[in-house]
Design a protein around this motif. Structure first.
Motif, PDB file in Angstrom:
ATOM      1  N   ARG A  76     -10.658   7.168   4.675  1.00  0.00           N
ATOM      2  CA  ARG A  76     -11.819   7.021   3.706  1.00  0.00           C
ATOM      3  C   ARG A  76     -11.554   7.214   2.253  1.00  0.00           C
ATOM      4  N   LEU A  77     -12.088   6.640   1.499  1.00  0.00           N
ATOM      5  CA  LEU A  77     -12.053   6.794  -0.009  1.00  0.00           C
ATOM      6  C   LEU A  77     -13.396   7.428  -0.528  1.00  0.00           C
ATOM      7  N   ILE A 123     -16.388   5.354   1.278  1.00  0.00           N
ATOM      8  CA  ILE A 123     -15.901   4.082   1.661  1.00  0.00           C
ATOM      9  C   ILE A 123     -14.914   4.209   2.812  1.00  0.00           C
ATOM     10  N   HIS A 124     -15.389   3.183   3.908  1.00  0.00           N
ATOM     11  CA  HIS A 124     -14.507   3.334   5.140  1.00  0.00           C
ATOM     12  C   HIS A 124     -13.963   1.887   5.315  1.00  0.00           C
ATOM     13  N   PRO A 125     -12.673   1.679   4.398  1.00  0.00           N
ATOM     14  CA  PRO A 125     -12.123   0.235   4.594  1.00  0.00           C
ATOM     15  C   PRO A 125     -11.173   0.138   5.961  1.00  0.00           C
ATOM     16  N   PHE A 127      -6.780  -2.799   5.215  1.00  0.00           N
ATOM     17  CA  PHE A 127      -7.123  -2.791   3.797  1.00  0.00           C
ATOM     18  C   PHE A 127      -7.216  -1.704   2.998  1.00  0.00           C
ATOM     19  N   PHE A 128      -6.763  -0.532   3.714  1.00  0.00           N
ATOM     20  CA  PHE A 128      -6.889   0.663   2.980  1.00  0.00           C
ATOM     21  C   PHE A 128      -6.314   0.693   1.561  1.00  0.00           C
ATOM     22  N   GLU A 129      -5.041   0.209   1.402  1.00  0.00           N
ATOM     23  CA  GLU A 129      -4.202   0.407   0.182  1.00  0.00           C
ATOM     24  C   GLU A 129      -4.875  -0.792  -0.868  1.00  0.00           C
ATOM     25  N   GLN A 130      -5.384  -1.799  -0.443  1.00  0.00           N
ATOM     26  CA  GLN A 130      -5.932  -2.769  -1.314  1.00  0.00           C
ATOM     27  C   GLN A 130      -7.148  -2.145  -1.677  1.00  0.00           C
ATOM     28  N   ALA A 131      -7.997  -1.326  -0.907  1.00  0.00           N
ATOM     29  CA  ALA A 131      -9.293  -0.945  -1.566  1.00  0.00           C
ATOM     30  C   ALA A 131      -8.837   0.261  -2.488  1.00  0.00           C
ATOM     31  N   GLU A 132      -7.928   1.070  -2.053  1.00  0.00           N
ATOM     32  CA  GLU A 132      -7.538   1.825  -3.062  1.00  0.00           C
ATOM     33  C   GLU A 132      -7.225   1.693  -4.344  1.00  0.00           C
ATOM     34  N   SER A 133      -6.134   0.579  -4.333  1.00  0.00           N
ATOM     35  CA  SER A 133      -5.662  -0.013  -5.740  1.00  0.00           C
ATOM     36  C   SER A 133      -6.943  -0.744  -6.518  1.00  0.00           C
ATOM     37  N   ALA A 134      -7.790  -1.118  -5.837  1.00  0.00           N
ATOM     38  CA  ALA A 134      -9.052  -1.744  -6.776  1.00  0.00           C
ATOM     39  C   ALA A 134      -9.793  -0.578  -7.021  1.00  0.00           C
ATOM     40  N   VAL A 135     -10.239   0.255  -6.506  1.00  0.00           N
ATOM     41  CA  VAL A 135     -10.853   1.585  -7.113  1.00  0.00           C
ATOM     42  C   VAL A 135     -10.007   1.978  -8.339  1.00  0.00           C
ATOM     43  N   ARG A 136      -8.677   2.251  -8.221  1.00  0.00           N
ATOM     44  CA  ARG A 136      -8.071   2.841  -8.997  1.00  0.00           C
ATOM     45  C   ARG A 136      -8.085   1.945 -10.351  1.00  0.00           C
ATOM     46  N   ALA A 137      -8.179   0.581 -10.065  1.00  0.00           N
ATOM     47  CA  ALA A 137      -7.943  -0.170 -11.386  1.00  0.00           C
ATOM     48  C   ALA A 137      -9.242  -0.197 -12.149  1.00  0.00           C
ATOM     49  N   VAL A 138     -10.297   0.315 -11.911  1.00  0.00           N
ATOM     50  CA  VAL A 138     -11.489   0.563 -12.564  1.00  0.00           C
ATOM     51  C   VAL A 138     -11.749   1.881 -13.022  1.00  0.00           C
ATOM     52  N   ILE A 139     -10.831   2.682 -12.857  1.00  0.00           N
ATOM     53  CA  ILE A 139     -11.233   4.200 -13.432  1.00  0.00           C
ATOM     54  C   ILE A 139     -11.263   4.386 -14.811  1.00  0.00           C
TER      55      ILE A 139
END
Length: 75
Positions: free
Chosen positions: A49-50, A9-11, A15-27
């Protein structure tokens, strides 16, 4: 047959921190799904990148995962 996927993922930087948080929230929820053998998340050292490495028992489990509301909300 198991399925393994690596998502890259290339935010945008802003928006990097927002994308990182979103993915962490579904782990946790994802790892509890039937058919999930692995769901590993990491960011590169430059924080550009994530990556998500996921392994599923079969395509049905993978498709089920991607149809869940909590996943659709972060895609």
């Amino acid at each position: 047959m198991t399925l393994t996927y690596l998502a890259e993922i290339h935010p945008k930087p802003e928006f990097f921190e927002q994308a990182e948080s979103a993915v962490r929230a579904v782990i946790t929820q994802t790892r509890q799904e039937e058919g999930c053998l692995e769901f590993t998340f990491f960011a590169d050292a430059k924080r550009e990148r994530l990556y998500i490495l996921e392994t599923w028992t079969d395509m049905a489990a993978f498709d089920f995962h991607h149809a869940q509301d909590y996943i659709l909300s972060v895609m």
